[in-house]
Scaffold this active site. Structure first.
Site, PDB file in Angstrom:
ATOM      1  N   VAL A  28      27.527  51.324  88.378  1.00  0.00           N
ATOM      2  CA  VAL A  28      28.368  51.884  89.437  1.00  0.00           C
ATOM      3  C   VAL A  28      28.212  53.404  89.513  1.00  0.00           C
ATOM      4  O   VAL A  28      27.983  53.969  90.584  1.00  0.00           O
ATOM      5  CB  VAL A  28      29.854  51.477  89.220  1.00  0.00           C
ATOM      6  CG1 VAL A  28      30.760  52.186  90.208  1.00  0.00           C
ATOM      7  CG2 VAL A  28      30.010  49.970  89.353  1.00  0.00           C
ATOM      8  N   GLU A 168      34.867  49.403  93.620  1.00  0.00           N
ATOM      9  CA  GLU A 168      33.481  49.282  94.064  1.00  0.00           C
ATOM     10  C   GLU A 168      33.146  47.802  94.240  1.00  0.00           C
ATOM     11  O   GLU A 168      33.510  46.982  93.425  1.00  0.00           O
ATOM     12  CB  GLU A 168      32.573  49.917  92.987  1.00  0.00           C
ATOM     13  CG  GLU A 168      31.120  49.962  93.338  1.00  0.00           C
ATOM     14  CD  GLU A 168      30.888  50.563  94.709  1.00  0.00           C
ATOM     15  OE1 GLU A 168      31.132  51.754  94.875  1.00  0.00           O
ATOM     16  OE2 GLU A 168      30.473  49.819  95.634  1.00  0.00           O
ATOM     17  N   LEU A 170      29.804  46.765  95.029  1.00  0.00           N
ATOM     18  CA  LEU A 170      28.346  46.573  95.068  1.00  0.00           C
ATOM     19  C   LEU A 170      27.911  45.445  94.140  1.00  0.00           C
ATOM     20  O   LEU A 170      28.528  45.175  93.117  1.00  0.00           O
ATOM     21  CB  LEU A 170      27.610  47.865  94.760  1.00  0.00           C
ATOM     22  CG  LEU A 170      27.857  48.603  93.452  1.00  0.00           C
ATOM     23  CD1 LEU A 170      27.093  47.997  92.302  1.00  0.00           C
ATOM     24  CD2 LEU A 170      27.463  50.063  93.644  1.00  0.00           C
ATOM     25  N   ASN A 224      36.724  39.156  93.698  1.00  0.00           N
ATOM     26  CA  ASN A 224      35.803  38.536  92.737  1.00  0.00           C
ATOM     27  C   ASN A 224      36.277  37.144  92.329  1.00  0.00           C
ATOM     28  O   ASN A 224      35.471  36.238  92.114  1.00  0.00           O
ATOM     29  CB  ASN A 224      35.616  39.433  91.507  1.00  0.00           C
ATOM     30  CG  ASN A 224      34.471  40.422  91.712  1.00  0.00           C
ATOM     31  OD1 ASN A 224      33.811  40.416  92.750  1.00  0.00           O
ATOM     32  ND2 ASN A 224      34.218  41.263  90.730  1.00  0.00           N
ATOM     33  N   LEU A 266      28.089  29.650  98.169  1.00  0.00           N
ATOM     34  CA  LEU A 266      28.227  28.196  98.053  1.00  0.00           C
ATOM     35  C   LEU A 266      26.982  27.616  97.407  1.00  0.00           C
ATOM     36  O   LEU A 266      26.682  26.449  97.583  1.00  0.00           O
ATOM     37  CB  LEU A 266      28.444  27.566  99.434  1.00  0.00           C
ATOM     38  CG  LEU A 266      29.875  27.442  99.945  1.00  0.00           C
ATOM     39  CD1 LEU A 266      29.906  26.637 101.232  1.00  0.00           C
ATOM     40  CD2 LEU A 266      30.810  26.808  98.919  1.00  0.00           C
ATOM     41  N   GLY A 269      24.550  25.926  91.003  1.00  0.00           N
ATOM     42  CA  GLY A 269      23.607  26.385  89.983  1.00  0.00           C
ATOM     43  C   GLY A 269      24.170  26.117  88.605  1.00  0.00           C
ATOM     44  O   GLY A 269      25.023  25.233  88.444  1.00  0.00           O
ATOM     45  N   GLY A 273      27.901  34.028  86.104  1.00  0.00           N
ATOM     46  CA  GLY A 273      27.933  34.866  84.906  1.00  0.00           C
ATOM     47  C   GLY A 273      27.889  36.322  85.311  1.00  0.00           C
ATOM     48  O   GLY A 273      28.261  36.677  86.430  1.00  0.00           O
ATOM     49  N   CYS A 276      30.782  40.922  85.756  1.00  0.00           N
ATOM     50  CA  CYS A 276      31.949  41.124  86.631  1.00  0.00           C
ATOM     51  C   CYS A 276      32.783  39.874  86.887  1.00  0.00           C
ATOM     52  O   CYS A 276      33.978  39.860  86.608  1.00  0.00           O
ATOM     53  CB  CYS A 276      31.478  41.706  87.962  1.00  0.00           C
ATOM     54  SG  CYS A 276      30.500  43.189  87.725  1.00  0.00           S
ATOM     55  N   LYS A 279      34.696  38.365  83.926  1.00  0.00           N
ATOM     56  CA  LYS A 279      35.671  39.352  83.440  1.00  0.00           C
ATOM     57  C   LYS A 279      36.851  39.490  84.407  1.00  0.00           C
ATOM     58  O   LYS A 279      38.006  39.554  83.980  1.00  0.00           O
ATOM     59  CB  LYS A 279      34.959  40.698  83.289  1.00  0.00           C
ATOM     60  CG  LYS A 279      35.861  41.891  83.044  1.00  0.00           C
ATOM     61  CD  LYS A 279      35.053  43.131  82.760  1.00  0.00           C
ATOM     62  CE  LYS A 279      34.523  43.811  83.990  1.00  0.00           C
ATOM     63  NZ  LYS A 279      35.428  44.755  84.630  1.00  0.00           N
TER      64      LYS A 279
HETATM   65  C1  UGA Z   1      29.855  40.733  91.813  1.00  0.00           C
HETATM   66  C2  UGA Z   1      30.368  40.811  93.265  1.00  0.00           C
HETATM   67  O1  UGA Z   1      29.538  39.997  94.109  1.00  0.00           O
HETATM   68  C3  UGA Z   1      30.344  42.265  93.757  1.00  0.00           C
HETATM   69  O2  UGA Z   1      30.902  42.337  95.040  1.00  0.00           O
HETATM   70  C4  UGA Z   1      31.176  43.116  92.789  1.00  0.00           C
HETATM   71  O3  UGA Z   1      31.160  44.487  93.158  1.00  0.00           O
HETATM   72  C5  UGA Z   1      30.585  42.996  91.392  1.00  0.00           C
HETATM   73  O4  UGA Z   1      30.624  41.613  90.990  1.00  0.00           O
HETATM   74  C6  UGA Z   1      31.455  43.822  90.474  1.00  0.00           C
HETATM   75  O5  UGA Z   1      32.619  43.479  90.289  1.00  0.00           O
HETATM   76  O6  UGA Z   1      31.015  44.888  90.034  1.00  0.00           O
HETATM   77  P1  UGA Z   1      27.436  40.759  90.667  1.00  0.00           P
HETATM   78  O7  UGA Z   1      28.137  40.577  89.372  1.00  0.00           O
HETATM   79  O8  UGA Z   1      26.350  41.763  90.786  1.00  0.00           O
HETATM   80  O9  UGA Z   1      28.494  41.131  91.831  1.00  0.00           O
HETATM   81  O10 UGA Z   1      26.804  39.350  91.021  1.00  0.00           O
HETATM   82  P2  UGA Z   1      26.970  38.251  92.165  1.00  0.00           P
HETATM   83  O11 UGA Z   1      25.880  38.393  93.123  1.00  0.00           O
HETATM   84  O12 UGA Z   1      28.353  38.214  92.679  1.00  0.00           O
HETATM   85  O13 UGA Z   1      26.720  36.932  91.284  1.00  0.00           O
HETATM   86  C7  UGA Z   1      27.629  36.593  90.230  1.00  0.00           C
HETATM   87  C8  UGA Z   1      27.252  35.257  89.635  1.00  0.00           C
HETATM   88  O14 UGA Z   1      27.487  34.215  90.567  1.00  0.00           O
HETATM   89  C9  UGA Z   1      25.775  35.127  89.240  1.00  0.00           C
HETATM   90  O15 UGA Z   1      25.702  34.448  88.012  1.00  0.00           O
HETATM   91  C10 UGA Z   1      25.177  34.324  90.358  1.00  0.00           C
HETATM   92  O16 UGA Z   1      24.031  33.592  89.987  1.00  0.00           O
HETATM   93  C11 UGA Z   1      26.333  33.387  90.671  1.00  0.00           C
HETATM   94  N1  UGA Z   1      26.262  32.799  92.031  1.00  0.00           N
HETATM   95  C12 UGA Z   1      26.337  33.598  93.121  1.00  0.00           C
HETATM   96  C13 UGA Z   1      26.186  31.422  92.161  1.00  0.00           C
HETATM   97  O17 UGA Z   1      26.135  30.676  91.163  1.00  0.00           O
HETATM   98  N2  UGA Z   1      26.146  30.882  93.414  1.00  0.00           N
HETATM   99  C14 UGA Z   1      26.200  31.646  94.534  1.00  0.00           C
HETATM  100  O18 UGA Z   1      26.165  31.078  95.650  1.00  0.00           O
HETATM  101  C15 UGA Z   1      26.290  33.044  94.388  1.00  0.00           C
END
Ligand code: UGA
Length: 464
Positions: A28, A168, A170, A224, A266, A269, A273, A276, A279
């Protein structure tokens, strides 16, 4: 002036550049520092870890984010971005300071706010003029007010410190893009003037949600948690598909094409994990608990997430029989594709569980950072498959969709491929003599027990 390296689109520069201090050079902080400099602000980024600071100063970045290295280099060279270990130096000219330090979970689920408290107090004692302190780290509702109390003791009496929540949103792997073009900016402040001063940090034109501080803090937890609920819902439906002989990709595409639901998050998988989502779900549950409330949906999302991971392990077990001394190839270690981050990665947890059951593991990932693994790490996916009784895909890297199934079949010592991510073309693997067990994809069977119920009800109606 183009502060941005192609092919990223160019954000609109701000009209009133500020002097900004960013505390913390993690995902961040580093992204915020580089992007704020890119839109015209004068930024000093404070990093207390000497090794991380030395790495940045040597021109290397401690994290992998598309476009970030270029942004840091360009804005450093232009004199808009500097790095220092000293909070005093970082904040000396600043009108605004951004707190971007870690808030890792404690065993109880609520976050450890020590880094945040230390950084806030350092800022308060170092500030030489009125300062807006923006908390970007994810924190439980009430944290801004707690920081008011904590900092009051440290700041000079003639200085006004205004603490603001500006969470944030992102995503790792798209951090720069998300910073410049967010869906919304959330600002929780005590008064409008302060909220607008923070809003002016960002390129104009973004949708802003201005509210009180507790609400802003809760928006981050709630967003989240909702994403986690959506993913766990998808994984619950995928489990149903697997038992029902239906196809989860088709089912979830069909569900997500309702505009009220939407297709994002949706994707079934191995479970969610990363640093973020797990947690923040735990944080929301802990916040509710502390108020005597039961966050049942959040708890269910967490429980389904655990079951989803277990289902992958059970599928491997069922496919190979005993895991003891069984060679298994693993493709994917990061918590999602597009990042080098392995923090709280489901893939790593599955590898640990399989190894604990006696399997010999050979793991590949195209980008994962250093990770302690019970198996060994190889640099080529075919090497991971060599001699393996089963091949397990745990992260949906697009590279894995392009693997040659004939080459895999030749090098493996078995014929089972378990795809927890739906990246493979099942038909092509079948042609190569490999059996793909795709999590969420059931095998349609006209004698499936599921038809017994409807048949019974239909006959009842016909005989009535
Ligand atoms: C997440 C949020 O999407 C961000 O908006 C937020 O800012 C960030 O946490 C944070 O709190 O800092 P991130 O942890 O980078 O972002 O990852 P995501 O893209 O959200 O994916 C999280 C998990 O969900 C991954 O393990 C991903 O593989 C899984 N996922 C995501 C799925 O299993 N299915 C999906 O359709 C989408």
């Amino acid at each position: 002036m183009n502060h941005f390296a192609p092919p990223m689109p160019l954000p609109v520069p701000v009209t009133r550049p500020n002097t900004v201090c960013v505390i913390g050079a993690g995902y961040v902080g580093l992204t915020a520092a580089a992007c704020l400099a890119a839109v015209g602000h004068q930024v000093q980024c404070v990093e207390s870890d000497p090794a991380r600071l030395a790495e940045i100063n040597s021109g290397q970045l401690p994290i992998v984010e598309p476009g970030l290295a270029e942004l840091v280099a360009i804005n450093r060279a232009a004199g808009r971005l500097g790095f220092t270990a000293s909070v005093q130096e970082g904040v000396s000219q600043a009108q605004v300071a951004l707190l971007c330090v870690g808030t890792p979970p404690r065993a109880s689920g609520d976050p450890d706010l020590r880094q945040l408290a230390t950084a806030a107090r350092q800022l308060a004692s170092a500030a030489l003029r009125d300062l807006i302190v923006v908390i970007k780290s994810t924190v439980p509702p009430g944290t801004c007010e707690a920081m008011d109390v904590l900092c009051a003791e440290d700041a000079r009496a003639d200085i006004e410190l205004r603490i603001v929540s500006n969470p944030e949103f992102l995503r790792e792997g798209r951090a720069v893009e998300d910073f410049f073009f967010p869906d919304r900016i959330v600002i929780g402040a005590e008064d409008d003037a302060t909220a607008h001063a923070v809003l002016e940090l960002y390129p104009p034109g973004t949708r802003a949600v201005l509210c009180d501080r507790r609400s802003a803090e809760l928006i981050k937890y709630a967003a989240n948690t909702f994403l986690a609920v959506k993913i766990s819902f998808a994984n619950e439906i995928a489990a149903l598909c697997q038992h029902l002989g239906a196809d989860s990709d088709s089912v979830l595409a069909g569900v997500g094409s309702d505009a009220r639901i939407g297709p994002a998050f949706l994707g079934a998988g191995p479970g969610f994990g990363g640093a973020c989502l797990p947690k923040d779900v735990a944080g929301l549950i802990a916040t509710a608990d502390s108020l005597g409330l039961d966050a049942r949906l959040a708890k269910a999302a967490r429980a389904v997430n655990f079951d989803t991971r277990q289902r992958v392990i059970t599928t491997v077990h069922a496919a190979v029989g005993s895991l003891a001394a069984t060679r298994i190839g693993v493709l994917g270690l990061t918590f999602k594709p597009g990042t080098d981050d392995v923090r709280d990665s489901v893939a790593v947890a599955v590898v640990d569980a399989l190894s604990g059951a006696g399997a010999f593991l050979s793991c590949h990932d195209p980008l994962a950072g250093p990770v302690a693994l019970p198996g060994h790490r190889v640099s080529d996916p075919y090497q991971a498959a060599a001699g393996a009784v089963a091949l397990l895909i745990l992260t949906a890297w697009p590279d894995y969709a392009r693997l040659d199934p004939y080459r895999l079949a030749e090098t493996m010592n078995g014929n089972v491929v378990i795809d927890a991510t739906s990246v493979l073309d099942v038909g092509a693997y079948h042609d190569a003599g490999l059996e793909v067990l795709a999590i969420g994809a059931g095998i349609p069977d006209s004698y499936h027990p599921v038809i017994v119920g409807p048949l019974h009800w239909a006959l009842d109606a016909a005989l009535a």
